[in-house]
Motif scaffolding. Structure first.
Motif, mmCIF file in Angstrom:
data_model
loop_
_atom_site.group_PDB
_atom_site.id
_atom_site.type_symbol
_atom_site.label_atom_id
_atom_site.label_comp_id
_atom_site.label_asym_id
_atom_site.label_seq_id
_atom_site.Cartn_x
_atom_site.Cartn_y
_atom_site.Cartn_z
ATOM 1 N N LYS A 149 0.835 -1.212 0.000
ATOM 2 C CA LYS A 149 0.000 0.000 0.000
ATOM 3 C C LYS A 149 0.866 1.258 0.000
ATOM 4 N N ASP A 150 1.939 1.241 0.818
ATOM 5 C CA ASP A 150 2.888 2.370 0.829
ATOM 6 C C ASP A 150 3.455 2.606 -0.571
ATOM 7 N N ALA A 151 3.808 1.502 -1.247
ATOM 8 C CA ALA A 151 4.400 1.618 -2.583
ATOM 9 C C ALA A 151 3.421 2.281 -3.543
ATOM 10 N N CYS A 152 2.154 1.872 -3.503
ATOM 11 C CA CYS A 152 1.148 2.500 -4.372
ATOM 12 C C CYS A 152 1.087 4.003 -4.108
ATOM 13 N N GLU A 193 -3.910 -0.271 -4.908
ATOM 14 C CA GLU A 193 -4.137 -1.535 -5.617
ATOM 15 C C GLU A 193 -3.351 -2.682 -4.978
ATOM 16 N N SER A 194 -3.040 -2.504 -3.689
ATOM 17 C CA SER A 194 -2.209 -3.498 -3.010
ATOM 18 C C SER A 194 -2.868 -4.874 -2.949
ATOM 19 N N SER A 195 -4.183 -4.914 -2.885
ATOM 20 C CA SER A 195 -4.866 -6.210 -2.763
ATOM 21 C C SER A 195 -4.760 -7.051 -4.026
ATOM 22 N N THR A 196 -4.482 -6.413 -5.161
ATOM 23 C CA THR A 196 -4.361 -7.165 -6.424
ATOM 24 C C THR A 196 -2.948 -7.090 -7.010
ATOM 25 N N MET A 197 -2.014 -6.583 -6.215
ATOM 26 C CA MET A 197 -0.648 -6.433 -6.727
ATOM 27 C C MET A 197 0.106 -7.761 -6.686
ATOM 28 N N TYR A 198 -0.087 -8.528 -5.625
ATOM 29 C CA TYR A 198 0.621 -9.798 -5.431
ATOM 30 C C TYR A 198 2.131 -9.564 -5.524
ATOM 31 N N GLY A 199 2.817 -10.298 -6.416
ATOM 32 C CA GLY A 199 4.264 -10.191 -6.457
ATOM 33 C C GLY A 199 4.784 -8.958 -7.173
#
Length: 971
Positions: A818-821, A830-836
């Motif tokens: 989430k921080d990265a987004c 979009e952390s929930s669909t980022m995966y790897g």
């Protein structure tokens, strides 16, 4: 092999021809120095090479016991792996002490030879790896000072096994080795008989640590005794407390740092008409009186004792036991105004009625309390007693840095196993003192040794019966020991301490009566055979050996780490890190360079395994721990603490509290603090600030919130000027991202509801920022809400100091998906669909869990692995081919102007946070399509490639992450 040669060639080109050469190479020549400010030292690099080699050769002129101690546990771990080495040294200048040769003989996987080559002065360390050699060559001998403290220059080089340079070194080594003499007991006996050290050790850059001594036989000499640097600073702060009109002060000073001398210097400065010094044991009186006499000078009759056997109550400087002066008939012999200055030693005991009686009776101009351990397990608040005036504080780390304590070498060693089970706190007494365990203990204490001519040790056990039976068993094995427990009188304790100091006893074995209040400076070995109950007790027992004494250069601490639930307290206590962050504790176990001076912390590999296990099995953020931290801090500062207080007092990391509670208000309600009520919306706003901004990972939001505290609206241009002044990025994407955070459009619907659903800050048509009406009204009308808002801003500002502001991400700091987004300026979370990984907005964050669980299904158990500090072997998701659109984007990242960011965490126990290791680009020559099998053994396509890091990964974090693979499955 081809990859290695290419890597080495690139490294050499960058190292010797062009520092701006862009090709990766992880074997660059490197200058190794000791830099205390950056926590860098030669020893760290030497240990990294030693722990990863197949064999080694050292050619060193000078070796000290302390230098050898830094490597002992590592040699033992290598022995378990069947790895051997050779050490070539000499008798040049007769510097090497006979005892160090005896210590070398204990290391059975290392062969030692001695050359009588005239002027032998080499300092070289050669490590043989799978297909290359590493060399560390320069000015550092095998001494603790040379490896950790002194200003040294050493070059680290890497050579292919066929390289000419390594053959020069090897040939030189072998030539001298061939003609050198093998180290034997007979040789040592002959050397010891004829040994005379003909030069002062400082001639060869090895300054021996001798204790600070105060010698005075007259008033003139007393005046010449001056405080050291730390004591000078303390005296200034004590004086500042008095000048502020306060009549009480508390000194918190680590055991062995000279509290008594410090108080004597302050008495000399204040020059009171009369002084009273109170202690809790009679044996301390004479020493305190003697120390004061040395500092103050004057005639003997000015210094008097008030105890069971002495009643010199008219003395100018009176030294009294609490037991005697608190008696009614004694106390009332004094006028309440009799003493201008009263000092209480070991003042954490002042919760007792006897102390309260004395403190309430007298009315001095200044009352000083001194303690090493103000944190108490009882309900007594020592800070309150001194009106929360901490005049001065110095803890273990600072004292070591200032060279106020005797250096120590700590060894966390493996306890013995019975039928595959390690000793723990439920082990039967018969097993604790069984022949096999006692032999195991003796083997360890002999291997790790002690500094000085004769062992003078303390052994801490878990039970009285264990201490007594262990003493009996050790006495049958040639040792002279005595078990001291709480049943022994004070007189008996003093007798046995004197026997230890005079060399009649080798060890005193005890439970915990020596945790504090006992001074045996000559102790050169401390053995811990019990569960670590608390960080306080651990430091107290460690401190028994930390006083300087001219009979020792260091103290050896041997801690038998069984299968104890609280093992994780050891790295917490040694590092002083109270954050309750599991990953921090793991790193402090793996990387112990936080210990200052020549002291070292070493964990045997198997012992390390048990600490990692204890960390994984513990709940470091359970409410009980958080409550205790809150209560301790409240006691210390005398009011309800805010989050900012946790930071400034080096207590629990506030984000740990927020991780478990939506905001601090909710935590305060849980601990039953009396706080005003907040509205539902006020709670939601504080939750948003706490969850999203408190961590301080981006300065932009903090600055805007701070500005809006001081004024109702903030012009856009004014905000930009503030950002520029703080060296922040002000590109359009970042500014839009900040707006999306505050109008909540960045967040998913779940979080929008949690955060109140309405924009917190809006940008008006006139291009100015304003808080929404409801928040502005709360700030104006609800003082408690305003305080909580201010607290979050202050805390976030402080935490932001870890992060650089001119880049969105800071190397080696930790971030969630989430921080990265957010920080890469994505429009939405979009952390929930980022995966790897995911490619968006010209960025591609890649998230790697380095040590994947064994039960993870094969299709996601990728073999991501660092090949070296510059190259990551990386796999895409399964069911991807070279023709997949997402794969092509990554392969062509440079051409597509896409930034690839690498985030790695050691394992899932670290939670959602990943270390940011920097940017990377794929090496197109390594891109290939391969397969992996799913849980049904079906083959799935996957693409692998080498990611080349923009910057070489810091060696400490690189080795920490690399050590993840099967850390808990070793042995």
């Amino acid at each position: 092999m081809v990859n290695f040669i290419q890597n080495l060639e690139a490294s050499l080109y960058k190292g010797f021809i062009d520092q701006n050469y862009s090709e990766y190479g992880s074997y660059k020549p490197k200058l190794l120095v000791n830099n205390p400010k950056k926590n860098e030292n030669v020893l760290t690099s030497l240990l990294e090479e030693l722990d990863n080699c197949n064999s080694f050769m050292f050619s060193v002129a000078f070796i000290t016991e302390s230098g050898l101690a830094t490597l002992k546990s590592h040699f033992l771990d290598l022995k378990q792996k069947g790895i051997k080495g050779r050490i070539l040294t000499s008798t040049f200048l007769n510097f090497n002490q006979p005892k160090v040769f005896k210590e070398l003989l204990k290391i059975t996987n290392v062969e030692v030879k001695l050359t009588n080559l005239e002027g032998f002065h080499s300092k070289g360390y050669i490590f043989n790896n799978k297909n290359h050699y590493s060399l560390i060559v320069g000015s550092s001998n095998l001494t603790a000072h040379a490896l950790k403290v002194n200003y040294e220059w050493n070059v680290k080089l890497t050579s292919h096994e066929n390289g000419e340079i390594v053959h020069h070194f090897k040939n030189q080594f072998e030539e001298v080795w061939e003609n050198a003499q093998t180290l034997t007991e007979e040789w040592i006996a002959h050397y010891e008989k004829n040994h005379t050290q003909i030069v002062n050790s400082s001639v060869i850059g090895q300054v021996t640590e001798f204790p600070t001594s105060y010698k005075s036989n007259s008033i003139k000499e007393a005046l010449e005794i001056v405080p050291n640097k730390m004591q000078q600073a303390a005296l200034q702060e004590i004086q500042a407390v008095r000048e502020a009109g306060k009549n009480k002060g508390l000194i918190i000073s680590a055991t062995g740092t000279g509290k008594t001398y410090l108080s004597a210097f302050d008495v000399r400065r204040l020059n009171p008409e009369r002084m009273l010094f109170i202690v809790h044991r009679e044996q301390i009186l004479q020493k305190a009186k003697s120390n004061f006499n040395r500092v103050l000078g004057g005639i003997d009759k000015d210094f008097g004792i008030l105890s069971g056997s002495n009643k010199q109550i008219d003395s100018k400087y009176l030294f009294a036991t609490i037991q005697t002066i608190s008696k009614e008939e004694t106390l009332h012999q004094f006028d309440p105004e009799a003493f201008d200055y009263i000092l209480i030693d070991e003042v954490h005991k002042a919760g007792a009625k006897s102390y309260h009686k004395v403190i309430d009776y007298f009315n001095p101009k200044f009352l000083m309390g001194m303690t090493a351990t103000p944190e108490r397990t009882d309900d007594f608040n020592i800070y309150e007693l001194f009106d929360y005036n901490i005049a001065y504080e110095i803890r273990l780390q600072e004292a070591l840095e200032e060279d106020m304590l005797c250096p120590f070498h700590y060894f966390g060693v493996t306890d013995i196993e019975y039928n595959g089970e390690t000793i723990d706190d439920t082990t039967l007494l018969t097993k604790l003192v069984a022949e096999e365990r006692v032999n195991h203990m003796i083997e360890k204490i002999q291997y790790y040794g002690f500094s000085g001519k004769k062992v003078k040790g303390l052994i801490f056990c878990s039970r009285k019966e264990e201490a007594e039976q262990l003493s009996n068993v050790m006495n049958t094995k040639g040792y002279s020991t005595f078990a001291l427990t709480s049943k022994h009188s004070q007189k008996e304790r003093e007798l046995q301490v004197n026997r230890l100091e005079s060399g009649i006893l080798d060890y005193i074995i005890t439970v915990d009566i020596f945790n504090e209040g006992i001074d045996i400076p000559s102790v050169n070995q401390v053995v811990m055979l019990r569960q670590t109950q608390s960080s306080i007790i651990f430091i107290q027992q460690l401190g028994r050996g930390l006083r300087k004494h001219d009979s020792k250069d260091f103290v050896t601490i041997i801690d038998f780490i069984g299968n104890y639930r609280n093992n994780y307290l050891i790295p917490i206590a040694l590092s002083g890190d109270k954050s309750q962050n599991k990953d921090n504790i793991r790193r402090h176990t793996k990387d112990t360079s936080y210990i200052k001076g020549i002291s070292t912390v070493n964990f045997e590999e198997v012992a390390k395994k048990y600490i990692f296990k204890a960390i994984n099995n513990s709940n470091l953020t359970e409410m009980k721990i958080l409550k205790e931290a809150f209560a301790e801090l409240k006691n210390r500062i005398g009011r309800m603490p805010y989050l900012y207080d946790f930071i400034t007092n080096q207590s629990i990391d506030p984000t740990v509290i927020i991780d478990k509670h939506s905001n601090y208000q909710q935590f305060l309600l849980k601990v039953k603090a009396e706080v005003p009520v907040l509205t539902d919306y006020e709670n939601k706003v504080l939750t948003m600030f706490s969850k999203e901004l408190l961590n301080g990972k981006r300065r932009h939001e903090i600055i805007l919130l701070d500005l809006l505290l001081k004024q109702e609206q903030v012009e856009y241009g004014e905000y930009l000027n503030q950002l520029k002044a703080s060296d922040c990025l002000i590109d359009d994407a970042t500014m839009v991202s900040v707006q999306y955070i505050f109008d909540l459009s960045f967040f998913t619907q779940t979080y929008k509801i949690k955060y109140g659903e309405k924009a917190i800050i809006a940008l008006n048509e006139d291009n100015s920022f304003i808080l929404n009406e409801e928040i502005r009204e709360s700030l104006d009308l609800n003082h408690h809400f305003k305080n909580m808002y201010i607290d979050i801003v202050k805390s976030a500002k402080e935490k932001n100091k870890l992060y650089q502001s001119h880049e969105p991400l800071s190397l080696y700091e930790k971030y969630t998906r989430k921080d990265a987004c957010k920080l890469l300026n994505w429009n939405n979370d979009e952390s929930s669909t980022m995966y790897g990984y995911k490619t968006k907005h010209q960025t591609c964050p890649i998230f790697i869990t380095y040590d994947k669980k064994d039960d993870l299904e094969s299709s996601v158990a990728y073999g991501d692995e660092f090949l070296n500090q510059d190259v990551l072997k990386w796999f895409t998701r399964s069911n991807r081919t070279l023709g997949s659109k997402e794969v092509k984007k990554i392969i062509e990242a440079k051409e597509n102007n896409i930034e690839i960011h690498i985030f790695v965490k050691k394992d899932d126990d670290e939670g959602k946070d990943f270390y940011y290791l920097g940017k990377a680009l794929p090496d197109k020559n390594t891109v290939q399509q391969t397969v992996m099998k799913d849980e049904n053994k079906k083959e799935l396509p996957v693409v692998q490639m080498n990611m080349v890091m923009e910057q070489s990964i810091d060696s400490k974090i690189y080795h920490y992450i690399k050590s993840a693979k099967n850390e808990l499955n070793k042995h």
